[in-house]
Design a protein around this motif. Structure first.
Motif, PDB file in Angstrom:
ATOM      1  N   HIS A   1      -1.822 -34.606   0.580  1.00 53.49           N
ATOM      2  CA  HIS A   1      -2.496 -34.588   1.883  1.00 53.49           C
ATOM      3  C   HIS A   1      -3.608 -35.627   1.980  1.00 53.49           C
ATOM      4  O   HIS A   1      -3.729 -36.333   2.980  1.00 53.49           O
ATOM      5  CB  HIS A   1      -3.058 -33.191   2.161  1.00 53.49           C
ATOM      6  CG  HIS A   1      -3.599 -33.036   3.539  1.00 53.49           C
ATOM      7  ND1 HIS A   1      -2.791 -32.843   4.647  1.00 53.49           N
ATOM      8  CD2 HIS A   1      -4.873 -33.060   4.015  1.00 53.49           C
ATOM      9  CE1 HIS A   1      -3.542 -32.755   5.722  1.00 53.49           C
ATOM     10  NE2 HIS A   1      -4.804 -32.880   5.373  1.00 53.49           N
ATOM     11  N   PHE A   2      -4.448 -35.717   0.946  1.00 55.87           N
ATOM     12  CA  PHE A   2      -5.618 -36.595   1.014  1.00 55.87           C
ATOM     13  C   PHE A   2      -5.393 -37.959   0.375  1.00 55.87           C
ATOM     14  O   PHE A   2      -6.112 -38.904   0.695  1.00 55.87           O
ATOM     15  CB  PHE A   2      -6.829 -35.928   0.350  1.00 55.87           C
ATOM     16  CG  PHE A   2      -7.294 -34.688   1.046  1.00 55.87           C
ATOM     17  CD1 PHE A   2      -7.848 -34.734   2.312  1.00 55.87           C
ATOM     18  CD2 PHE A   2      -7.184 -33.450   0.433  1.00 55.87           C
ATOM     19  CE1 PHE A   2      -8.272 -33.587   2.953  1.00 55.87           C
ATOM     20  CE2 PHE A   2      -7.607 -32.292   1.063  1.00 55.87           C
ATOM     21  CZ  PHE A   2      -8.147 -32.365   2.329  1.00 55.87           C
ATOM     22  N   GLY A   3      -4.460 -38.047  -0.559  1.00 54.97           N
ATOM     23  CA  GLY A   3      -4.272 -39.318  -1.259  1.00 54.97           C
ATOM     24  C   GLY A   3      -5.564 -39.746  -1.927  1.00 54.97           C
ATOM     25  O   GLY A   3      -6.163 -38.977  -2.677  1.00 54.97           O
ATOM     26  N   ASP A   4      -6.031 -40.943  -1.613  1.00 55.83           N
ATOM     27  CA  ASP A   4      -7.268 -41.471  -2.201  1.00 55.83           C
ATOM     28  C   ASP A   4      -8.510 -41.200  -1.352  1.00 55.83           C
ATOM     29  O   ASP A   4      -9.602 -41.627  -1.698  1.00 55.83           O
ATOM     30  CB  ASP A   4      -7.142 -42.987  -2.419  1.00 55.83           C
ATOM     31  CG  ASP A   4      -6.131 -43.319  -3.496  1.00 55.83           C
ATOM     32  OD1 ASP A   4      -5.936 -42.495  -4.408  1.00 55.83           O
ATOM     33  OD2 ASP A   4      -5.512 -44.404  -3.418  1.00 55.83           O
ATOM     34  N   ALA A   5      -8.333 -40.509  -0.224  1.00 59.16           N
ATOM     35  CA  ALA A   5      -9.480 -40.220   0.648  1.00 59.16           C
ATOM     36  C   ALA A   5     -10.433 -39.232  -0.024  1.00 59.16           C
ATOM     37  O   ALA A   5     -10.026 -38.420  -0.862  1.00 59.16           O
ATOM     38  CB  ALA A   5      -8.990 -39.641   1.970  1.00 59.16           C
ATOM     39  N   GLU A   6     -11.699 -39.315   0.345  1.00 59.02           N
ATOM     40  CA  GLU A   6     -12.688 -38.367  -0.179  1.00 59.02           C
ATOM     41  C   GLU A   6     -12.542 -37.028   0.526  1.00 59.02           C
ATOM     42  O   GLU A   6     -12.261 -36.986   1.730  1.00 59.02           O
ATOM     43  CB  GLU A   6     -14.103 -38.909   0.042  1.00 59.02           C
ATOM     44  CG  GLU A   6     -14.439 -40.078  -0.853  1.00 59.02           C
ATOM     45  CD  GLU A   6     -15.908 -40.454  -0.762  1.00 59.02           C
ATOM     46  OE1 GLU A   6     -16.754 -39.566  -0.539  1.00 59.02           O
ATOM     47  OE2 GLU A   6     -16.182 -41.654  -0.903  1.00 59.02           O
ATOM     48  N   TRP A   7     -12.729 -35.947  -0.208  1.00 65.52           N
ATOM     49  CA  TRP A   7     -12.666 -34.599   0.338  1.00 65.52           C
ATOM     50  C   TRP A   7     -13.469 -33.683  -0.572  1.00 65.52           C
ATOM     51  O   TRP A   7     -13.814 -34.036  -1.690  1.00 65.52           O
ATOM     52  CB  TRP A   7     -11.215 -34.125   0.488  1.00 65.52           C
ATOM     53  CG  TRP A   7     -10.448 -34.098  -0.805  1.00 65.52           C
ATOM     54  CD1 TRP A   7      -9.854 -35.153  -1.424  1.00 65.52           C
ATOM     55  CD2 TRP A   7     -10.245 -32.961  -1.642  1.00 65.52           C
ATOM     56  NE1 TRP A   7      -9.273 -34.741  -2.599  1.00 65.52           N
ATOM     57  CE2 TRP A   7      -9.504 -33.394  -2.753  1.00 65.52           C
ATOM     58  CE3 TRP A   7     -10.611 -31.626  -1.558  1.00 65.52           C
ATOM     59  CZ2 TRP A   7      -9.118 -32.535  -3.780  1.00 65.52           C
ATOM     60  CZ3 TRP A   7     -10.219 -30.771  -2.588  1.00 65.52           C
ATOM     61  CH2 TRP A   7      -9.483 -31.233  -3.672  1.00 65.52           C
ATOM     62  N   THR A   8     -13.789 -32.506  -0.061  1.00 67.98           N
ATOM     63  CA  THR A   8     -14.601 -31.546  -0.805  1.00 67.98           C
ATOM     64  C   THR A   8     -13.853 -30.217  -0.888  1.00 67.98           C
ATOM     65  O   THR A   8     -13.297 -29.759   0.104  1.00 67.98           O
ATOM     66  CB  THR A   8     -15.953 -31.332  -0.102  1.00 67.98           C
ATOM     67  OG1 THR A   8     -16.630 -32.590  -0.050  1.00 67.98           O
ATOM     68  CG2 THR A   8     -16.826 -30.327  -0.849  1.00 67.98           C
ATOM     69  N   PHE A   9     -13.889 -29.613  -2.070  1.00 68.63           N
ATOM     70  CA  PHE A   9     -13.270 -28.304  -2.276  1.00 68.63           C
ATOM     71  C   PHE A   9     -14.365 -27.262  -2.369  1.00 68.63           C
ATOM     72  O   PHE A   9     -15.288 -27.379  -3.169  1.00 68.63           O
ATOM     73  CB  PHE A   9     -12.431 -28.301  -3.554  1.00 68.63           C
ATOM     74  CG  PHE A   9     -11.686 -27.014  -3.772  1.00 68.63           C
ATOM     75  CD1 PHE A   9     -10.611 -26.674  -2.971  1.00 68.63           C
ATOM     76  CD2 PHE A   9     -12.058 -26.144  -4.782  1.00 68.63           C
ATOM     77  CE1 PHE A   9      -9.908 -25.491  -3.175  1.00 68.63           C
ATOM     78  CE2 PHE A   9     -11.367 -24.959  -4.998  1.00 68.63           C
ATOM     79  CZ  PHE A   9     -10.288 -24.634  -4.193  1.00 68.63           C
ATOM     80  N   GLN A  10     -14.241 -26.236  -1.546  1.00 68.49           N
ATOM     81  CA  GLN A  10     -15.196 -25.133  -1.509  1.00 68.49           C
ATOM     82  C   GLN A  10     -14.403 -23.847  -1.528  1.00 68.49           C
ATOM     83  O   GLN A  10     -13.367 -23.740  -0.884  1.00 68.49           O
ATOM     84  CB  GLN A  10     -16.049 -25.244  -0.247  1.00 68.49           C
ATOM     85  CG  GLN A  10     -17.026 -24.127  -0.041  1.00 68.49           C
ATOM     86  CD  GLN A  10     -16.617 -23.203   1.096  1.00 68.49           C
ATOM     87  OE1 GLN A  10     -15.876 -23.571   1.986  1.00 68.49           O
ATOM     88  NE2 GLN A  10     -17.092 -21.998   1.039  1.00 68.49           N
ATOM     89  N   GLN A  11     -14.839 -22.891  -2.307  1.00 71.45           N
ATOM     90  CA  GLN A  11     -14.159 -21.605  -2.389  1.00 71.45           C
ATOM     91  C   GLN A  11     -15.191 -20.489  -2.301  1.00 71.45           C
ATOM     92  O   GLN A  11     -16.385 -20.737  -2.421  1.00 71.45           O
ATOM     93  CB  GLN A  11     -13.348 -21.509  -3.673  1.00 71.45           C
ATOM     94  CG  GLN A  11     -14.174 -21.724  -4.925  1.00 71.45           C
ATOM     95  CD  GLN A  11     -13.332 -21.872  -6.183  1.00 71.45           C
ATOM     96  OE1 GLN A  11     -12.133 -21.714  -6.178  1.00 71.45           O
ATOM     97  NE2 GLN A  11     -13.984 -22.178  -7.279  1.00 71.45           N
ATOM     98  N   ASP A  12     -14.711 -19.263  -2.096  1.00 68.36           N
ATOM     99  CA  ASP A  12     -15.658 -18.152  -2.005  1.00 68.36           C
ATOM    100  C   ASP A  12     -16.113 -17.729  -3.401  1.00 68.36           C
ATOM    101  O   ASP A  12     -15.823 -18.402  -4.386  1.00 68.36           O
ATOM    102  CB  ASP A  12     -15.083 -16.993  -1.181  1.00 68.36           C
ATOM    103  CG  ASP A  12     -13.904 -16.311  -1.836  1.00 68.36           C
ATOM    104  OD1 ASP A  12     -13.692 -16.462  -3.062  1.00 68.36           O
ATOM    105  OD2 ASP A  12     -13.174 -15.609  -1.120  1.00 68.36           O
ATOM    106  N   SER A  13     -16.828 -16.646  -3.473  1.00 67.02           N
ATOM    107  CA  SER A  13     -17.444 -16.257  -4.750  1.00 67.02           C
ATOM    108  C   SER A  13     -16.681 -15.142  -5.456  1.00 67.02           C
ATOM    109  O   SER A  13     -17.277 -14.364  -6.181  1.00 67.02           O
ATOM    110  CB  SER A  13     -18.905 -15.860  -4.519  1.00 67.02           C
ATOM    111  OG  SER A  13     -18.969 -14.824  -3.563  1.00 67.02           O
ATOM    112  N   ALA A  14     -15.372 -15.087  -5.277  1.00 66.01           N
ATOM    113  CA  ALA A  14     -14.556 -14.120  -6.014  1.00 66.01           C
ATOM    114  C   ALA A  14     -14.747 -14.369  -7.515  1.00 66.01           C
ATOM    115  O   ALA A  14     -14.956 -15.512  -7.933  1.00 66.01           O
ATOM    116  CB  ALA A  14     -13.094 -14.270  -5.628  1.00 66.01           C
ATOM    117  N   PRO A  15     -14.687 -13.326  -8.322  1.00 68.19           N
ATOM    118  CA  PRO A  15     -14.900 -13.501  -9.767  1.00 68.19           C
ATOM    119  C   PRO A  15     -14.014 -14.575 -10.403  1.00 68.19           C
ATOM    120  O   PRO A  15     -14.496 -15.362 -11.224  1.00 68.19           O
ATOM    121  CB  PRO A  15     -14.600 -12.115 -10.343  1.00 68.19           C
ATOM    122  CG  PRO A  15     -14.928 -11.177  -9.216  1.00 68.19           C
ATOM    123  CD  PRO A  15     -14.526 -11.914  -7.958  1.00 68.19           C
ATOM    124  N   ALA A  16     -12.749 -14.650 -10.032  1.00 66.69           N
ATOM    125  CA  ALA A  16     -11.863 -15.672 -10.608  1.00 66.69           C
ATOM    126  C   ALA A  16     -12.314 -17.073 -10.224  1.00 66.69           C
ATOM    127  O   ALA A  16     -12.109 -18.027 -10.978  1.00 66.69           O
ATOM    128  CB  ALA A  16     -10.422 -15.438 -10.158  1.00 66.69           C
TER     129      ALA A  16
END
Length: 156
Positions: free
Chosen positions: A44-59
């Motif tokens: 989807h992003f290839g070489d583009a910049e992107w940020t990954f954010q997730q919730d605070s589930a224990p895993a």
């Protein structure tokens, strides 16, 4: 359980976790991050910049998960940088799941497979045109959270 991820320009495939499977750090990393998220983001992003954010589930907060994400996702926001238990900052929680539920569960389902098919169909129908305002709202929510110094805030 079902897992999905979004951005302003698209969404990952849905991931269904079999009943009775506990989502620990290993299952999350192997079955979701490695099997689905990483290949999807590369395509989807290839070489583009992107940020990954997730919730605070224990895993998600597990040290090995955090290390894996830092190594594989260039703009990863660590759990140390993110307020714990903040559903108002997770677009999936404050918006997308309710959209999906309203559409997929408008009629009762006679089986789990029927529900899964409906969820997949309605997930596929969510367009980037619907996701973009959710992403833009996310930025507003971040600003409100910062202004409230991580405390409670109201959205309009």
């Amino acid at each position: 359980m079902v897992w999905g991820g979004i951005c302003a320009s698209g969404k990952t495939p849905l991931v269904f976790v079999e009943q009775g499977v506990k989502i620990d750090k290993d299952v999350y990393r192997r079955d979701i991050l490695e099997a689905v998220v990483l290949p999807w983001t590369q395509q989807h992003f290839g070489d583009a910049e992107w940020t990954f954010q997730q919730d605070s589930a224990p895993a998600h907060r597990a040290k090995t998960t955090q290390e894996w994400c830092k190594a594989h996702f260039p703009g990863f926001i660590t759990s140390a940088e993110w307020p714990p238990y903040s559903p108002d900052l997770y677009p999936m929680d404050y918006s997308v799941w309710s959209i999906l539920e309203a559409r997929a569960c408008a009629k009762p389902h006679k089986s789990l497979e029927s529900l899964k098919q409906s969820l997949r169909r309605e997930w596929d129908r969510i367009t980037p045109g619907e996701l973009r305002p959710i992403a833009e709202n996310f930025k507003k929510r971040l600003r409100l959270c910062i202004a409230a110094k991580g405390g409670h805030f109201e959205t309009a």
